[in-house]
Design a protein around this motif. Structure first.
Motif, PDB file in Angstrom:
ATOM      1  N   UNK A  77       0.861  -1.181   0.000  1.00  0.00           N
ATOM      2  CA  UNK A  77       0.000   0.000   0.000  1.00  0.00           C
ATOM      3  C   UNK A  77       0.891   1.223   0.000  1.00  0.00           C
ATOM      4  N   UNK A  78       0.457   2.280  -0.654  1.00  0.00           N
ATOM      5  CA  UNK A  78       1.187   3.543  -0.688  1.00  0.00           C
ATOM      6  C   UNK A  78       0.303   4.656  -0.156  1.00  0.00           C
ATOM      7  N   UNK A  79       0.870   5.487   0.701  1.00  0.00           N
ATOM      8  CA  UNK A  79       0.204   6.686   1.193  1.00  0.00           C
ATOM      9  C   UNK A  79       0.746   7.874   0.406  1.00  0.00           C
ATOM     10  N   UNK A  80      -0.137   8.579  -0.273  1.00  0.00           N
ATOM     11  CA  UNK A  80       0.274   9.699  -1.099  1.00  0.00           C
ATOM     12  C   UNK A  80      -0.587  10.916  -0.789  1.00  0.00           C
ATOM     13  N   UNK A  81      -0.067  12.083  -1.139  1.00  0.00           N
ATOM     14  CA  UNK A  81      -0.813  13.327  -0.997  1.00  0.00           C
ATOM     15  C   UNK A  81      -1.826  13.437  -2.136  1.00  0.00           C
ATOM     16  N   UNK A  82      -2.831  14.308  -1.993  1.00  0.00           N
ATOM     17  CA  UNK A  82      -3.773  14.512  -3.098  1.00  0.00           C
ATOM     18  C   UNK A  82      -3.032  14.854  -4.389  1.00  0.00           C
ATOM     19  N   UNK A  83      -3.372  14.167  -5.455  1.00  0.00           N
ATOM     20  CA  UNK A  83      -2.711  14.376  -6.736  1.00  0.00           C
ATOM     21  C   UNK A  83      -1.467  13.542  -6.921  1.00  0.00           C
ATOM     22  N   UNK A  84      -1.049  12.818  -5.871  1.00  0.00           N
ATOM     23  CA  UNK A  84       0.154  12.009  -5.964  1.00  0.00           C
ATOM     24  C   UNK A  84      -0.071  10.737  -6.773  1.00  0.00           C
ATOM     25  N   UNK A  85       1.004  10.259  -7.422  1.00  0.00           N
ATOM     26  CA  UNK A  85       0.927   9.051  -8.238  1.00  0.00           C
ATOM     27  C   UNK A  85       1.380   7.845  -7.423  1.00  0.00           C
ATOM     28  N   UNK A  86       0.883   6.671  -7.799  1.00  0.00           N
ATOM     29  CA  UNK A  86       1.235   5.452  -7.077  1.00  0.00           C
ATOM     30  C   UNK A  86       1.202   4.251  -8.004  1.00  0.00           C
ATOM     31  N   UNK A  87       2.227   3.392  -7.870  1.00  0.00           N
ATOM     32  CA  UNK A  87       2.260   2.120  -8.578  1.00  0.00           C
ATOM     33  C   UNK A  87       2.062   0.954  -7.613  1.00  0.00           C
ATOM     34  N   UNK A  88       1.634   1.242  -6.395  1.00  0.00           N
ATOM     35  CA  UNK A  88       1.477   0.204  -5.383  1.00  0.00           C
ATOM     36  C   UNK A  88       0.231  -0.633  -5.659  1.00  0.00           C
ATOM     37  N   UNK A  89       0.158  -1.769  -4.957  1.00  0.00           N
ATOM     38  CA  UNK A  89      -1.021  -2.622  -5.088  1.00  0.00           C
ATOM     39  C   UNK A  89      -2.278  -1.901  -4.634  1.00  0.00           C
ATOM     40  N   UNK A  90      -2.157  -1.041  -3.635  1.00  0.00           N
ATOM     41  CA  UNK A  90      -3.283  -0.235  -3.151  1.00  0.00           C
ATOM     42  C   UNK A  90      -2.771   1.155  -2.831  1.00  0.00           C
TER      43      UNK A  90
END
Length: 235
Positions: free
Chosen positions: A94-107
């Protein structure tokens, strides 16, 4: 014990003591978290990670967030359930990102960073992502790890629980920090080094961290006076 338990155990006897004060100069906000409030946010996060994503010791959790009081809850919650905190999203459970942030994590969990702890506005959660604050606040505010977290469990990048704690304590000692200090920091928690230098080092000393995000240099003197700080990061 997990890194979170090792960090917070020395301050648990003073639950009402301020532990983290967060200023956001761009937002014009100030939020103060006591020991017990910090512990509760960490527990909610740990419970959510275990219940929602089955996170176990050694699983990667990506934290790609600015220095913020909500980031503190995310980091401490991840370590409490034994997660390995990384700062790249690829391959993470799982990745915690800021609003607008990109993520390649499973969740992906989007952290609103709202100064008063509000979740994301209706309709603004990206498809397939989760609103961290809205979801995690429903979890319990006490956490008991399902599995033991050995000291050789990776905690921050490739460094283990024992290694991270030893390095944070060594840095705190080198800076002369103690539990009596109130530390004003402008260090961004960017990458593993930023998390270690700006977040873990003051906590390892048991100090009160006064974190200023998007710091306006013109405000720092008044922050020091108002918060009665005794040390600066960077020093």
């Amino acid at each position: 014990m997990s890194l979170t338990e090792l960090l917070l155990r020395p301050v648990l006897g003073s639950p009402a003591k301020p532990l983290i004060t967060h200023y956001d100069d761009k937002q014009g906000s100030r939020v103060e978290l006591s020991v017990v409030t910090t512990v509760n946010w960490a527990a909610k996060t740990a419970n959510w990670l275990v219940e929602e994503f089955d996170v176990e010791p050694g699983d990667e959790v990506a934290v790609v967030l600015p220095s913020h009081w909500q980031t503190a809850g995310v980091l401490l919650g991840a370590w409490w359930c034994g997660a390995r905190v990384v700062t790249e999203t690829a391959g993470a459970r799982v990745a915690f990102v800021a609003p607008g942030g990109a993520s390649d994590a499973a969740a992906t969990a989007v952290v609103s960073l709202h100064p008063m702890g509000l979740g994301l506005p209706a309709g603004s959660v990206p498809d397939g992502a989760l609103d961290y604050l809205t979801e995690a606040r429903l979890s319990g505010d006490q956490f008991s790890p399902l599995f033991p977290v050995p000291g050789d469990t990776p905690a921050l990048g490739s460094s283990t629980v024992d290694e991270v704690l030893a390095e944070a304590r060594a840095r705190a000692t080198g800076l002369g920090l103690s539990a009596e200090d109130r530390v004003l920091s402008t260090v961004e928690w960017t990458g593993e080094e930023g998390i270690l230098a700006g977040f873990l080092t003051p906590l390892a000393a048991g100090a009160h961290l006064v974190q200023v995000t998007d710091a306006d240099p013109a405000n720092l003197a008044s922050r020091r006076e108002a918060e009665r700080t005794t040390a600066d990061l960077p020093s």
